[in-house]
Scaffold this motif. Structure first.
Motif, PDB file in Angstrom:
ATOM      1  N   ASP A  84      36.111  79.981  19.655  1.00  0.00           N
ATOM      2  CA  ASP A  84      35.715  78.567  19.686  1.00  0.00           C
ATOM      3  C   ASP A  84      35.902  78.000  18.289  1.00  0.00           C
ATOM      4  OD1 ASP A  84      34.654  76.076  19.937  1.00  0.00           O
ATOM      5  OD2 ASP A  84      32.673  76.701  20.645  1.00  0.00           O
ATOM      6  N   PRO A  85      37.017  77.322  18.028  1.00  0.00           N
ATOM      7  CA  PRO A  85      37.292  76.844  16.666  1.00  0.00           C
ATOM      8  C   PRO A  85      36.442  75.662  16.228  1.00  0.00           C
ATOM      9  CG  PRO A  85      38.989  76.077  18.171  1.00  0.00           C
ATOM     10  CD  PRO A  85      38.102  76.986  18.965  1.00  0.00           C
ATOM     11  N   ARG A  86      35.549  75.181  17.089  1.00  0.00           N
ATOM     12  CA  ARG A  86      34.685  74.055  16.726  1.00  0.00           C
ATOM     13  C   ARG A  86      33.206  74.425  16.770  1.00  0.00           C
ATOM     14  NH1 ARG A  86      36.722  68.586  17.068  1.00  0.00           N
ATOM     15  NH2 ARG A  86      38.960  68.533  17.509  1.00  0.00           N
ATOM     16  N   LEU A  87      32.871  75.690  16.736  1.00  0.00           N
ATOM     17  CA  LEU A  87      31.473  76.095  16.897  1.00  0.00           C
ATOM     18  C   LEU A  87      30.590  75.520  15.797  1.00  0.00           C
ATOM     19  CD1 LEU A  87      29.303  77.765  18.316  1.00  0.00           C
ATOM     20  CD2 LEU A  87      29.954  79.706  16.859  1.00  0.00           C
ATOM     21  N   ILE A  88      30.974  75.663  14.532  1.00  0.00           N
ATOM     22  CA  ILE A  88      30.148  75.160  13.431  1.00  0.00           C
ATOM     23  C   ILE A  88      30.052  73.647  13.499  1.00  0.00           C
ATOM     24  CG2 ILE A  88      29.902  75.045  10.931  1.00  0.00           C
ATOM     25  CD1 ILE A  88      29.411  77.790  12.138  1.00  0.00           C
ATOM     26  N   THR A  89      31.148  72.986  13.855  1.00  0.00           N
ATOM     27  CA  THR A  89      31.115  71.527  13.997  1.00  0.00           C
ATOM     28  C   THR A  89      30.107  71.113  15.062  1.00  0.00           C
ATOM     29  OG1 THR A  89      33.437  71.339  13.326  1.00  0.00           O
ATOM     30  CG2 THR A  89      32.498  69.492  14.532  1.00  0.00           C
ATOM     31  N   LYS A  90      30.075  71.816  16.175  1.00  0.00           N
ATOM     32  CA  LYS A  90      29.113  71.503  17.239  1.00  0.00           C
ATOM     33  C   LYS A  90      27.679  71.732  16.769  1.00  0.00           C
ATOM     34  CE  LYS A  90      32.378  72.742  20.907  1.00  0.00           C
ATOM     35  NZ  LYS A  90      32.729  73.753  21.952  1.00  0.00           N
ATOM     36  N   ILE A  91      27.463  72.807  16.006  1.00  0.00           N
ATOM     37  CA  ILE A  91      26.121  73.090  15.497  1.00  0.00           C
ATOM     38  C   ILE A  91      25.676  71.994  14.533  1.00  0.00           C
ATOM     39  CG2 ILE A  91      24.772  74.665  14.053  1.00  0.00           C
ATOM     40  CD1 ILE A  91      26.396  76.969  15.255  1.00  0.00           C
ATOM     41  N   LEU A  92      26.579  71.560  13.647  1.00  0.00           N
ATOM     42  CA  LEU A  92      26.246  70.487  12.704  1.00  0.00           C
ATOM     43  C   LEU A  92      25.954  69.183  13.450  1.00  0.00           C
ATOM     44  CD1 LEU A  92      28.890  71.189   9.913  1.00  0.00           C
ATOM     45  CD2 LEU A  92      26.412  71.552   9.770  1.00  0.00           C
ATOM     46  N   GLU A 146      19.625  56.231   9.541  1.00  0.00           N
ATOM     47  CA  GLU A 146      18.612  55.214   9.795  1.00  0.00           C
ATOM     48  C   GLU A 146      18.898  54.396  11.049  1.00  0.00           C
ATOM     49  OE1 GLU A 146      16.079  51.966   7.182  1.00  0.00           O
ATOM     50  OE2 GLU A 146      18.029  52.670   6.477  1.00  0.00           O
ATOM     51  N   ALA A 147      20.163  54.193  11.388  1.00  0.00           N
ATOM     52  CA  ALA A 147      20.520  53.339  12.517  1.00  0.00           C
ATOM     53  C   ALA A 147      21.511  54.058  13.430  1.00  0.00           C
ATOM     54  CB  ALA A 147      21.128  52.026  12.024  1.00  0.00           C
ATOM     55  N   VAL A 148      21.586  53.599  14.671  1.00  0.00           N
ATOM     56  CA  VAL A 148      22.475  54.225  15.649  1.00  0.00           C
ATOM     57  C   VAL A 148      23.934  54.125  15.192  1.00  0.00           C
ATOM     58  CG1 VAL A 148      23.323  54.106  18.013  1.00  0.00           C
ATOM     59  CG2 VAL A 148      20.884  53.833  17.560  1.00  0.00           C
ATOM     60  N   TRP A 149      24.330  52.947  14.676  1.00  0.00           N
ATOM     61  CA  TRP A 149      25.725  52.775  14.259  1.00  0.00           C
ATOM     62  C   TRP A 149      26.074  53.719  13.113  1.00  0.00           C
ATOM     63  CZ3 TRP A 149      27.015  51.700   9.307  1.00  0.00           C
ATOM     64  CH2 TRP A 149      26.016  51.155   8.459  1.00  0.00           C
ATOM     65  N   HIS A 150      25.120  53.947  12.205  1.00  0.00           N
ATOM     66  CA  HIS A 150      25.326  54.858  11.074  1.00  0.00           C
ATOM     67  C   HIS A 150      25.516  56.285  11.577  1.00  0.00           C
ATOM     68  CE1 HIS A 150      23.630  56.593   7.044  1.00  0.00           C
ATOM     69  NE2 HIS A 150      24.950  56.583   7.057  1.00  0.00           N
ATOM     70  N   PHE A 151      24.659  56.688  12.489  1.00  0.00           N
ATOM     71  CA  PHE A 151      24.751  58.021  13.078  1.00  0.00           C
ATOM     72  C   PHE A 151      26.065  58.186  13.832  1.00  0.00           C
ATOM     73  CE2 PHE A 151      24.127  60.569  16.953  1.00  0.00           C
ATOM     74  CZ  PHE A 151      23.831  61.811  16.387  1.00  0.00           C
ATOM     75  N   ALA A 152      26.418  57.205  14.660  1.00  0.00           N
ATOM     76  CA  ALA A 152      27.632  57.297  15.474  1.00  0.00           C
ATOM     77  C   ALA A 152      28.883  57.357  14.594  1.00  0.00           C
ATOM     78  CB  ALA A 152      27.714  56.111  16.433  1.00  0.00           C
ATOM     79  N   PHE A 153      28.937  56.546  13.555  1.00  0.00           N
ATOM     80  CA  PHE A 153      30.112  56.510  12.681  1.00  0.00           C
ATOM     81  C   PHE A 153      30.310  57.860  11.989  1.00  0.00           C
ATOM     82  CE2 PHE A 153      32.398  55.504   8.761  1.00  0.00           C
ATOM     83  CZ  PHE A 153      33.450  54.741   9.257  1.00  0.00           C
ATOM     84  N   ASN A 154      29.222  58.420  11.443  1.00  0.00           N
ATOM     85  CA  ASN A 154      29.339  59.707  10.752  1.00  0.00           C
ATOM     86  C   ASN A 154      29.665  60.847  11.713  1.00  0.00           C
ATOM     87  OD1 ASN A 154      29.006  59.010   8.050  1.00  0.00           O
ATOM     88  ND2 ASN A 154      26.786  59.105   8.152  1.00  0.00           N
ATOM     89  N   MET A 155      29.095  60.819  12.898  1.00  0.00           N
ATOM     90  CA  MET A 155      29.340  61.910  13.831  1.00  0.00           C
ATOM     91  C   MET A 155      30.759  61.858  14.406  1.00  0.00           C
ATOM     92  SD  MET A 155      26.731  63.775  13.583  1.00  0.00           S
ATOM     93  CE  MET A 155      26.773  63.205  11.861  1.00  0.00           C
ATOM     94  N   LEU A 156      31.307  60.664  14.592  1.00  0.00           N
ATOM     95  CA  LEU A 156      32.707  60.562  14.993  1.00  0.00           C
ATOM     96  C   LEU A 156      33.611  61.134  13.908  1.00  0.00           C
ATOM     97  CD1 LEU A 156      32.900  57.023  16.657  1.00  0.00           C
ATOM     98  CD2 LEU A 156      33.266  59.227  17.776  1.00  0.00           C
ATOM     99  N   GLY A 157      33.296  60.829  12.657  1.00  0.00           N
ATOM    100  CA  GLY A 157      34.065  61.385  11.553  1.00  0.00           C
ATOM    101  C   GLY A 157      33.951  62.890  11.495  1.00  0.00           C
ATOM    102  N   LEU A 158      32.755  63.404  11.735  1.00  0.00           N
ATOM    103  CA  LEU A 158      32.556  64.858  11.734  1.00  0.00           C
ATOM    104  C   LEU A 158      33.376  65.522  12.829  1.00  0.00           C
ATOM    105  CD1 LEU A 158      31.145  67.461  10.897  1.00  0.00           C
ATOM    106  CD2 LEU A 158      29.158  66.773  12.269  1.00  0.00           C
ATOM    107  N   TRP A 159      33.419  64.934  14.017  1.00  0.00           N
ATOM    108  CA  TRP A 159      34.158  65.530  15.118  1.00  0.00           C
ATOM    109  C   TRP A 159      35.670  65.462  14.893  1.00  0.00           C
ATOM    110  CZ3 TRP A 159      33.089  68.815  18.767  1.00  0.00           C
ATOM    111  CH2 TRP A 159      33.972  68.979  19.847  1.00  0.00           C
ATOM    112  N   TRP A 160      36.158  64.303  14.475  1.00  0.00           N
ATOM    113  CA  TRP A 160      37.603  64.123  14.298  1.00  0.00           C
ATOM    114  C   TRP A 160      38.150  64.942  13.130  1.00  0.00           C
ATOM    115  CZ3 TRP A 160      37.195  58.087  14.836  1.00  0.00           C
ATOM    116  CH2 TRP A 160      37.121  57.767  16.192  1.00  0.00           C
ATOM    117  N   LEU A 161      37.411  64.987  12.043  1.00  0.00           N
ATOM    118  CA  LEU A 161      37.880  65.706  10.855  1.00  0.00           C
ATOM    119  C   LEU A 161      37.432  67.166  10.857  1.00  0.00           C
ATOM    120  CD1 LEU A 161      37.043  63.000   8.146  1.00  0.00           C
ATOM    121  CD2 LEU A 161      39.316  63.531   9.056  1.00  0.00           C
ATOM    122  N   GLY A 162      36.209  67.401  11.316  1.00  0.00           N
ATOM    123  CA  GLY A 162      35.645  68.740  11.223  1.00  0.00           C
ATOM    124  C   GLY A 162      36.310  69.768  12.109  1.00  0.00           C
TER     125      GLY A 162
END
Length: 299
Positions: A84-92, A146-162
């Motif tokens: 599973d090449p995305r295991l750590i990304t999923k955990i984060l 602090e906000a949903v948009w902040h969380f969503a933006f960072n998590m999309l970046g984590l998934w796409w790049l991570g």
């Protein structure tokens, strides 16, 4: 029915137009295994003495008198190829989501865990912050939003790049990149931002992933224009005139990500682990020096 020839039993004849990885149909690639000449994507590339090999050819190379570990599939950075090449990304992602939900349930956690240099949260209240010995805030603030948009933006970046980075570097190297980049972003914020300015978010770590992605794509001779466009857009957002963004975290994470990325993908094979983890250690030492110096200046 057309079938792929067994690995090592003759080259794959050339085809017109773009080709896809033989293990991941739909992923276009220009890289081929140096043994069987089948197309392979970055997730499947295993560094060889000359070029890259596919996991099948690497496994068939066992029994040559070398230690079994020498024939295990490896990523371009020397990490083990995981099922599973995305295991750590999923955990984060899971940790960030759990902390976000916890803050929604209890607002007090935001003040307790956010990055703060040195200040009281209310008049005549106790002085808090990293300078007061609460160094844990450099870590906990990386998982706060602090906000949903902040969380969503960072998590999309984590998934796409991570995901691609984890597959290319391996789990341990990827996790080191993420954490050290996040700490570097926090350290630069602690150093340059006003001591009473709270800061939070995974942006430092995400920018670290972005910096390492630039280095990796350059190493693989990929088209750099898309990633440069993403980088430029994020820098414009970082330095927007409306404020409200801790640009120090973005810049600190980006610098750390580039430096660690260079150490990860350009390390010589014979000293790979020493160079890779030595680079992470060197960046971490700089982080500690910045934090100690800033703390001494505030106390």
């Amino acid at each position: 029915m057309d079938q792929q020839p067994p690995a090592g039993q003759g080259p794959t004849p050339p085809v017109d137009g773009p080709v896809s990885c033989y293990r991941h149909p739909g992923r276009e690639t220009a890289i081929r295994c140096t043994r069987c000449e089948r197309p392979i994507c970055p997730d499947c590339m295993v560094s060889a003495s000359v070029g890259f090999q596919c996991p099948d050819c690497v496994r068939q190379g066992s029994g040559t008198g070398h230690h079994p570990a020498a024939s295990r599939p490896r990523t371009i950075a020397g990490g083990a190829v995981a099922a599973d090449p995305r295991l750590i990304t999923k955990i984060l992602l899971g940790i960030n989501a759990a902390v976000f939900l916890a803050v929604l349930a209890n607002d007090a956690l935001l003040n307790d865990l956010t990055l703060l240099g040195q200040a009281p949260y209310y008049p005549y209240g106790p002085v808090q912050g990293v300078a007061e010995g609460q160094w844990y805030r450099l870590v906990t603030s990386m998982f706060l939003h602090e906000a949903v948009w902040h969380f969503a933006f960072n998590m999309l970046g984590l998934w796409w790049l991570g995901g691609p980075l984890e597959a290319a570097l391996g789990r341990a190297r990827y996790l080191a990149l993420y954490l050290v980049s996040g700490l570097a972003g926090g350290a630069l914020t602690y150093w340059l931002a006003p001591q009473n300015q709270p800061s939070l978010g995974a942006s430092g770590a995400i920018f670290g992933l972005l910096g390492a992605t630039v280095v990796l794509m350059r190493r693989l001779n990929y088209d750099m224009r898309p990633v440069f466009m993403i980088l430029a857009l994020n820098l414009v957002i970082t330095f927007n005139p409306w404020g409200g963004i801790a640009w120090q975290a973005h810049v600190g994470g980006l610098i750390a990500g580039v430096l660690i990325g260079i150490g990860m993908v350009h390390a010589p094979r014979e000293r790979r682990n020493l160079v890779q983890f030595g680079t992470c250690a060197a960046v971490l030492v700089v982080v500690v020096v910045i934090v100690v110096a800033r703390t001494a200046a505030l106390t």
